[in-house]
Write an enzyme that holds these catalytic residues in place. Sequence first.
Site, mmCIF file in Angstrom:
data_model
loop_
_atom_site.group_PDB
_atom_site.id
_atom_site.type_symbol
_atom_site.label_atom_id
_atom_site.label_comp_id
_atom_site.label_asym_id
_atom_site.label_seq_id
_atom_site.Cartn_x
_atom_site.Cartn_y
_atom_site.Cartn_z
ATOM 1 N N ARG A 69 0.846 -1.184 0.000
ATOM 2 C CA ARG A 69 0.000 0.000 0.000
ATOM 3 C C ARG A 69 0.889 1.243 0.000
ATOM 4 O O ARG A 69 1.974 1.249 0.567
ATOM 5 C CB ARG A 69 -0.893 0.031 1.244
ATOM 6 C CG ARG A 69 -2.042 -0.957 1.173
ATOM 7 C CD ARG A 69 -2.983 -0.820 2.350
ATOM 8 N NE ARG A 69 -2.368 -1.210 3.600
ATOM 9 C CZ ARG A 69 -1.899 -0.391 4.505
ATOM 10 N NH1 ARG A 69 -1.977 0.913 4.340
ATOM 11 N NH2 ARG A 69 -1.348 -0.847 5.604
ATOM 12 N N TYR A 198 -1.239 -3.732 -7.020
ATOM 13 C CA TYR A 198 -1.072 -4.423 -5.744
ATOM 14 C C TYR A 198 -2.388 -4.429 -4.958
ATOM 15 O O TYR A 198 -3.051 -3.386 -4.821
ATOM 16 C CB TYR A 198 0.045 -3.764 -4.900
ATOM 17 C CG TYR A 198 -0.008 -4.284 -3.491
ATOM 18 C CD1 TYR A 198 0.450 -5.573 -3.204
ATOM 19 C CD2 TYR A 198 -0.605 -3.558 -2.470
ATOM 20 C CE1 TYR A 198 0.321 -6.104 -1.930
ATOM 21 C CE2 TYR A 198 -0.733 -4.072 -1.192
ATOM 22 C CZ TYR A 198 -0.263 -5.347 -0.933
ATOM 23 O OH TYR A 198 -0.401 -5.858 0.325
ATOM 24 N N GLY A 199 -2.732 -5.569 -4.402
ATOM 25 C CA GLY A 199 -4.020 -5.804 -3.735
ATOM 26 C C GLY A 199 -4.556 -4.675 -2.871
ATOM 27 O O GLY A 199 -5.663 -4.186 -3.091
ATOM 28 N N LYS A 207 -9.620 -1.978 2.032
ATOM 29 C CA LYS A 207 -9.253 -0.801 2.834
ATOM 30 C C LYS A 207 -10.001 0.446 2.357
ATOM 31 O O LYS A 207 -10.415 1.267 3.163
ATOM 32 C CB LYS A 207 -7.749 -0.556 2.749
ATOM 33 C CG LYS A 207 -6.891 -1.748 3.148
ATOM 34 C CD LYS A 207 -7.101 -2.147 4.562
ATOM 35 C CE LYS A 207 -6.119 -3.214 4.985
ATOM 36 N NZ LYS A 207 -6.365 -3.666 6.345
ATOM 37 N N HIS A 227 -10.780 -1.535 11.947
ATOM 38 C CA HIS A 227 -9.712 -2.413 11.462
ATOM 39 C C HIS A 227 -9.491 -3.505 12.512
ATOM 40 O O HIS A 227 -8.495 -3.494 13.227
ATOM 41 C CB HIS A 227 -8.458 -1.554 11.270
ATOM 42 C CG HIS A 227 -7.350 -2.235 10.538
ATOM 43 N ND1 HIS A 227 -6.069 -1.740 10.531
ATOM 44 C CD2 HIS A 227 -7.315 -3.338 9.772
ATOM 45 C CE1 HIS A 227 -5.296 -2.527 9.798
ATOM 46 N NE2 HIS A 227 -6.030 -3.506 9.330
ATOM 47 N N SER A 249 0.041 -3.375 12.052
ATOM 48 C CA SER A 249 0.581 -4.492 11.276
ATOM 49 C C SER A 249 1.774 -5.116 12.005
ATOM 50 O O SER A 249 2.385 -4.492 12.878
ATOM 51 C CB SER A 249 0.957 -4.048 9.870
ATOM 52 O OG SER A 249 1.846 -2.988 9.963
ATOM 53 N N ALA A 250 2.053 -6.363 11.656
ATOM 54 C CA ALA A 250 3.165 -7.129 12.243
ATOM 55 C C ALA A 250 2.962 -7.471 13.721
ATOM 56 O O ALA A 250 3.911 -7.585 14.481
ATOM 57 C CB ALA A 250 4.501 -6.421 12.041
ATOM 58 N N CYS A 251 1.711 -7.599 14.139
ATOM 59 C CA CYS A 251 1.424 -8.014 15.518
ATOM 60 C C CYS A 251 0.685 -9.351 15.563
ATOM 61 O O CYS A 251 0.186 -9.746 16.610
ATOM 62 C CB CYS A 251 0.612 -6.948 16.232
ATOM 63 S SG CYS A 251 1.555 -5.466 16.612
ATOM 64 N N ASP A 278 -9.677 -9.057 9.633
ATOM 65 C CA ASP A 278 -9.151 -7.727 9.305
ATOM 66 C C ASP A 278 -10.119 -6.576 9.560
ATOM 67 O O ASP A 278 -9.696 -5.528 10.021
ATOM 68 C CB ASP A 278 -8.710 -7.716 7.831
ATOM 69 C CG ASP A 278 -7.791 -6.555 7.498
ATOM 70 O OD1 ASP A 278 -6.958 -6.202 8.345
ATOM 71 O OD2 ASP A 278 -7.909 -5.986 6.397
ATOM 72 N N ARG A 371 1.547 -12.336 -0.413
ATOM 73 C CA ARG A 371 0.202 -12.544 0.134
ATOM 74 C C ARG A 371 -0.458 -13.813 -0.363
ATOM 75 O O ARG A 371 -0.103 -14.337 -1.422
ATOM 76 C CB ARG A 371 -0.693 -11.368 -0.300
ATOM 77 C CG ARG A 371 -0.248 -10.005 0.213
ATOM 78 C CD ARG A 371 -0.736 -9.767 1.598
ATOM 79 N NE ARG A 371 -0.209 -8.557 2.190
ATOM 80 C CZ ARG A 371 -0.841 -7.878 3.153
ATOM 81 N NH1 ARG A 371 -1.999 -8.283 3.608
ATOM 82 N NH2 ARG A 371 -0.297 -6.815 3.675
ATOM 83 N N GLY A 496 -0.938 -19.847 20.462
ATOM 84 C CA GLY A 496 -2.132 -20.418 21.089
ATOM 85 C C GLY A 496 -2.258 -20.058 22.566
ATOM 86 O O GLY A 496 -3.353 -19.966 23.115
HETATM 87 C C1 OXD Z 1 -3.019 -4.183 6.243
HETATM 88 C C2 OXD Z 1 -3.584 -5.369 5.580
HETATM 89 O O1 OXD Z 1 -2.055 -3.596 5.735
HETATM 90 O O2 OXD Z 1 -4.537 -5.940 6.133
HETATM 91 O O3 OXD Z 1 -3.546 -3.797 7.288
HETATM 92 O O4 OXD Z 1 -3.115 -5.730 4.499
HETATM 93 MN MN MN Z 2 -5.338 -4.861 7.777
#
Ligand code: OXD
Ligand code: MN
Length: 586
Positions: A69, A198-199, A207, A227, A249-251, A278, A371, A496
């Site tokens: 993005r 790109y998606g 989004k 979100h 992101s990345a969590c 999401d 992805r 988990g």
């Molecule tokens: C983001 C996604 O960037 O879901 O939040 O792709």
């Molecule tokens: Mn997202």
Amino acid sequence: MTNNKYVLNWIEEMAALTNPDRIVWIDGSEEQTEALRKEAISTGELFKLDQEKLPNCYLHRTAINDVARVEHRTFICTSKKEDAGNINNWMAPDECYAKLGKLFKNSMKGQTMYVIPYSMGIVGSEFAKTGIELTDSIYVVLNMLIMTRAGKEVIDALDENDSGFVKGLHARADLDEENRYICHFPEDNTIWSVNSGYGGNVLLGKKCFALRIASYLGRQEGWMAEHMLILGIENPQGEVKYITAAFPSACGKTNLAMLIPPEGFRAKGYKVWCVGDDIAWIRVGQDGRLWAMNPENGFFGVAPGTNVKSNPNALATTMRDTIFTNVVHNLETNTVWWEGLDKNPPKNALNWKGEKWDCESGEKGAHPNSRFTASAVNCPCISPEFNNPQGVPISAIVFGGRRAKTAPLVYQSRDWNNGVFVGSIMASETTAAASGAVGVVRRDPMAMLPFAGYDMGDYFAHWIEMGKKIENKPKIFNVNWFRTDDEGHFIWPGFGENLRVLLWILDRCEDKAGAVETAIGYLPRPEDINTEGLDISRETMAGLLEVDKEIWREETKGIREFYAKVGDRVPAELYAELEKLENNLK
Ligand code: OXD
Ligand code: MN
């Protein structure tokens, strides 16, 4: 396909601008979809993977300059700049239409314009919304057919006199980075996206619509587009309670949405159900509770790091009907691979750019943002309520971030406004995996920083206002799975085991669990979290639940700076919460 003159006039206008050779309506039929796959395969836009190992799975590669993005090229085009706010990029609608109009002009010459009618939410349900995306990309069509409910039934359900659909126009044009724009016109229900394939930039239902346009609509209409993942936890008595959660992101958001309970909990009968990974559309139900529904129909998940340990459910979901983008192509088996899938990178393979790849070279084979686009119904833990048009009732809202020292493993806010404050101060520290400095705090309120379709201060105010309408409010919590020790190792085992924290959260919602009041809110005592079967000492738990006042005093300074940046529409209620926190820390 339709007699709706708003739809027909708009398509005519957009076709006059982009000048395609032909216009094709997407009906959602298997025949048409298969014909499009064949065409995309013939042009190299898609590669068919081994159909025995990966039935109905395909590989796509984006242009190498078009892999994520583009927030700096994403605009909110409201007539008044202040309505877009300080955080969003803004362009005047007229200026933007004129500027992008030039880029769209004749961009589809020699090509087909596909018309994709799609629904965010169950087709025809009172909480769903309709969009139409015009695009020159088969990849977009095939992804939208997975990510949304799309095709003839959607246009059939749209009333002839309904002009309230979201109008999305997308053209790849020259894929020129310098002229790439993702623009939103919330006052016109319109999205224009140009020069990307790109998606996140081009699947306009996600989004662009379900967060940016929908958040704007939600404020006007009295609901919320967030979100957030949605998950259900079933206890051994068969009762299911639902949680929504927002993370930057990345969590590990998708991983949490599809969590597998630890062995001992599974044996007792605990189950976790994924409703969404999401986006959540949230409204007040007739029973005075908050209800959340997932407007999407699939997952657009990050591939690297997905494996049998981190997320076996996601991995299983991608075993059929999936489009992989920018991953490694294993030429030996005609399958796919990515970093973190397993310890056996393929020897004979192409990297995400389509070049011969030497797995020993030290270079990554898959793009870090590669992805999978996979169908929600293929997820082994998809909730039986996934297709319920009402959505699910929410017991708790969870915010989270990646903090080495500041935030404890979990804490509960004091009340709704305090909870909104907790969401508004959400932040993550950058990791070594991302480029740039490590440990820099990035504020990302409610994980909506790049997704609120209007002023962030107004967005906070909308949260405060919503609180006044909810009779039976969910409780609001914050979690941090990422506390580290002095050597930088994660202390909490995560994955988990996070269920243990979610169970404390649900127990708190029913006044069944203990807690102590601290400067920042209610915290569990070490013994309040079930650690049975876990090799973690009481001292370690106490450490995970520590609130260091000195670090938090520093934190409040960062919050003040951030609020100042958001601007003068930050509601007084949040400043009052900040003052309370500052006083508690004295
Ligand atoms: C983001 C996604 O960037 O879901 O939040 O792709
Ligand atoms: Mn997202």
